[in-house]
Design an enzyme around this catalytic site. Structure first.
Site, PDB file in Angstrom:
ATOM      1  N   LYS A 107       0.859  -1.197   0.000  1.00 44.73           N
ATOM      2  CA  LYS A 107       0.000   0.000   0.000  1.00 44.73           C
ATOM      3  C   LYS A 107       0.884   1.231   0.000  1.00 44.73           C
ATOM      4  O   LYS A 107       2.014   1.198   0.493  1.00 44.73           O
ATOM      5  CB  LYS A 107      -0.872   0.013   1.266  1.00 44.73           C
ATOM      6  CG  LYS A 107      -2.102   0.880   1.135  1.00 44.73           C
ATOM      7  CD  LYS A 107      -3.128   0.153   0.294  1.00 44.73           C
ATOM      8  CE  LYS A 107      -4.499   0.718   0.332  1.00 44.73           C
ATOM      9  NZ  LYS A 107      -5.493  -0.294  -0.097  1.00 44.73           N
ATOM     10  N   GLY A 219     -20.486   6.804   2.448  1.00 42.18           N
ATOM     11  CA  GLY A 219     -19.377   7.040   1.524  1.00 42.18           C
ATOM     12  C   GLY A 219     -19.914   6.942   0.103  1.00 42.18           C
ATOM     13  O   GLY A 219     -20.474   5.910  -0.266  1.00 42.18           O
ATOM     14  N   TYR A 220     -19.773   8.021  -0.665  1.00 40.31           N
ATOM     15  CA  TYR A 220     -20.320   8.003  -2.025  1.00 40.31           C
ATOM     16  C   TYR A 220     -19.229   8.291  -3.059  1.00 40.31           C
ATOM     17  O   TYR A 220     -19.405   9.052  -3.988  1.00 40.31           O
ATOM     18  CB  TYR A 220     -21.497   8.993  -2.140  1.00 40.31           C
ATOM     19  CG  TYR A 220     -22.601   8.500  -3.068  1.00 40.31           C
ATOM     20  CD1 TYR A 220     -23.326   7.363  -2.771  1.00 40.31           C
ATOM     21  CD2 TYR A 220     -22.886   9.169  -4.256  1.00 40.31           C
ATOM     22  CE1 TYR A 220     -24.318   6.891  -3.616  1.00 40.31           C
ATOM     23  CE2 TYR A 220     -23.892   8.721  -5.115  1.00 40.31           C
ATOM     24  CZ  TYR A 220     -24.595   7.585  -4.783  1.00 40.31           C
ATOM     25  OH  TYR A 220     -25.590   7.112  -5.620  1.00 40.31           O
ATOM     26  N   GLY A 221     -18.069   7.655  -2.842  1.00 39.99           N
ATOM     27  CA  GLY A 221     -16.980   7.739  -3.818  1.00 39.99           C
ATOM     28  C   GLY A 221     -17.145   6.626  -4.841  1.00 39.99           C
ATOM     29  O   GLY A 221     -18.274   6.179  -5.098  1.00 39.99           O
ATOM     30  N   ASN A 222     -16.050   6.144  -5.389  1.00 43.40           N
ATOM     31  CA  ASN A 222     -16.119   5.113  -6.433  1.00 43.40           C
ATOM     32  C   ASN A 222     -16.878   3.877  -5.947  1.00 43.40           C
ATOM     33  O   ASN A 222     -17.829   3.421  -6.584  1.00 43.40           O
ATOM     34  CB  ASN A 222     -14.697   4.749  -6.888  1.00 43.40           C
ATOM     35  CG  ASN A 222     -14.692   3.569  -7.853  1.00 43.40           C
ATOM     36  OD1 ASN A 222     -14.960   2.435  -7.468  1.00 43.40           O
ATOM     37  ND2 ASN A 222     -14.432   3.824  -9.122  1.00 43.40           N
ATOM     38  N   ALA A 223     -16.468   3.330  -4.786  1.00 44.91           N
ATOM     39  CA  ALA A 223     -17.083   2.082  -4.320  1.00 44.91           C
ATOM     40  C   ALA A 223     -18.542   2.310  -3.929  1.00 44.91           C
ATOM     41  O   ALA A 223     -19.443   1.572  -4.364  1.00 44.91           O
ATOM     42  CB  ALA A 223     -16.283   1.521  -3.148  1.00 44.91           C
ATOM     43  N   GLY A 224     -18.807   3.336  -3.125  1.00 48.22           N
ATOM     44  CA  GLY A 224     -20.160   3.563  -2.613  1.00 48.22           C
ATOM     45  C   GLY A 224     -21.168   3.889  -3.700  1.00 48.22           C
ATOM     46  O   GLY A 224     -22.273   3.329  -3.736  1.00 48.22           O
TER      47      GLY A 224
HETATM   48  N1  GLU Z   1      -7.120   0.132  -3.483  1.00 52.25           N
HETATM   49  C1  GLU Z   1      -7.932  -1.006  -3.768  1.00 52.25           C
HETATM   50  C2  GLU Z   1      -8.029  -1.910  -2.560  1.00 52.25           C
HETATM   51  O1  GLU Z   1      -7.885  -1.484  -1.445  1.00 52.25           O
HETATM   52  C3  GLU Z   1      -7.471  -1.717  -5.011  1.00 52.25           C
HETATM   53  C4  GLU Z   1      -6.070  -2.233  -4.953  1.00 52.25           C
HETATM   54  C5  GLU Z   1      -5.563  -2.702  -6.295  1.00 52.25           C
HETATM   55  O2  GLU Z   1      -6.313  -2.690  -7.240  1.00 52.25           O
HETATM   56  O3  GLU Z   1      -4.393  -3.066  -6.337  1.00 52.25           O
HETATM   57  O4  GLU Z   1      -8.350  -3.063  -2.674  1.00 52.25           O
END
Ligand code: GLU
Length: 417
Positions: A107, A219-224
């Protein structure tokens, strides 16, 4: 747990310790898995639009690569700390192992406030991050991706910078890129789609009719936002509340998630959406809904509010939204939690597909991506559910058992202990 964790990484270590105890894990393997394999701390000078140079702090943690190159996103956030990045890198290790893709965990993060930076400043910061770290990453070493407040454009700049430094176009160094520069179809909504597949499996297991289910999304970003759209459009669930960093909105009759996204794009927030009542984030978490989906930042469900959660399913689309104390309370109260590194693993799974396609210079159509994603998510969900039923433990602990056992096996076979 003996001592209450004082930061996110200690929380991740405590979760690992519990699984290690149940698995009777070799002490050497346990000791290796408690710490990141490597971490990098860099200072990134950026020429700002006013002509002054500012220096930003950046991190990259390579947690474990027993099963393959490290993999995980880069976050741009004002509150980023090394402990948060360490925890997220550990969770990436478990995530890739849970869905059984041949990647390890990593990360990255930069302490910055992207909401206050111009596009030019963001581009220079993104390129600066790669200038500082390019020798430590690579398609066979460590492959970054988007995360909180980073996006495909940023991945495009980073891929370009890495390619300039190596001297050849290297799409395999980063995933979540725009389609025109080696991105994969289906990567945009992959985190949410993977989560929806696990919700569908949960609903089958609990005998819940999703077409009659109500949903609240924090949360209303990409995932939400994509989860709201897919739950609404694919399975007919009713989205009755959503929130973002500024607050939430509620309508018992249901919100149109497409219109809410349009409103957020135009105004910068979901707040004051017509035909909805503004509510606080705290109120949203305690609503009487079938599915509560924390899809923003970490530690939003704690020992304080967990007893008040009325949802039947908590689908953790965010990383680390629930503290271990809250996990226990939810489990005790009969709430079915789909653990984060299973629920949100669709993103890294399609990242894996993007990496494979990039290395092969051969791209799949969207149906193929969706089908393969569905297969992987369903298999992973069933493996975790089986472990949870067999041992009579929570899905979170079961996911740890599945993941840690897989990583430990790879370490043993490589002769690390
Ligand atoms: N950031 C995303 C996660 O937390 C995707 C990580 C990725 O695609 O490598 O799973």
């Amino acid at each position: 747990m003996n001592k209450k964790p004082s930061n996110l990484f200690e929380m991740a270590q405590a979760q690992l310790d519990e699984a290690a105890g149940i698995l009777n894990l070799d002490s050497g393997i346990h000791a290796i898995l408690r710490e990141p394999m490597k971490e990098f701390h860099v200072s990134i000078p950026v020429r700002m639009d006013n002509g002054q140079t500012e220096v930003f702090k950046g991190f990259r943690v390579q947690y474990n690569n027993a099963r393959g190159p490290c993999k995980g996103g880069i976050r741009f956030h004002p509150d980023e700390t090394i402990d948060v990045v360490r925890a997220l890198a550990a969770w990436m290790t478990w995530k890739c192992a849970t869905v059984d893709i041949p990647l390890g965990g990593g990360k990255g993060g930069v302490i910055c406030n992207p909401k206050e930076m111009s596009e030019g400043e963001l581009e220079r910061l993104s390129r600066g991050y790669i200038d500082a770290l390019w020798e430590c990453i690579g398609p066979d070493r460590d492959i970054p991706a988007p995360d909180v407040y980073t996006n495909p454009q940023i991945m495009g700049w980073m891929m370009d910078e890495y390619s300039k430094l190596t001297g050849y176009c290297t799409p395999g160094v980063i995933t979540g890129k725009p389609l025109a520069v080696g991105g994969s179809l289906g990567r945009d909504d992959a985190t949410a789609r993977g989560g929806v597949y696990t919700i569908i499996e949960t609903a089958k297991h609990l005998n819940i009719d999703l077409s009659k289910a109500t949903v609240a999304i924090q949360g209303y970003g990409n995932a939400g936002s994509n989860a709201a759209i897919l739950l609404n459009d694919m399975v007919g669930s009713k989205i009755i509340a959503v929130s973002d960093s500024k607050g939430g909105i509620y309508n018992q009759q249901g919100l149109d998630p497409h219109q809410v996204l349009k409103h957020k794009t135009e105004t910068g927030s979901v707040l004051n959406f017509p035909e909805a009542e503004n509510i606080s984030d705290a109120e949203l978490l305690e609503l009487s809904v079938d599915i509560l989906c924390p899809a923003g930042l970490e530690t939003v469900l704690t020992e304080k509010n967990a007893p008040k959660v009325k949802a039947r399913i908590v689908a953790e689309l965010a990383n680390g939204p629930t503290t271990p104390e809250a996990d226990e309370i939810l489990y005790y109260n009969g709430v079915f939690s789909i653990p984060d590194f299973l629920c949100n693993a669709g993103g890294v799974t399609v990242s894996y597909f993007e990496w494979v396609q990039g290395l092969n210079r051969y791209y799949w159509d969207e149906d193929e991506v969706h089908q393969r994603l569905g297969k992987i998510m369903t298999k992973a969900f069933q493996a975790v559910l089986a472990e949870s039923l067999k041992r009579k433990i929570s899905m979170k602990l079961a996911a740890y058992i599945v993941a840690v056992a897989r990583v430990a096996e790879a370490m043993r076979l490589r002769g690390w202990v």
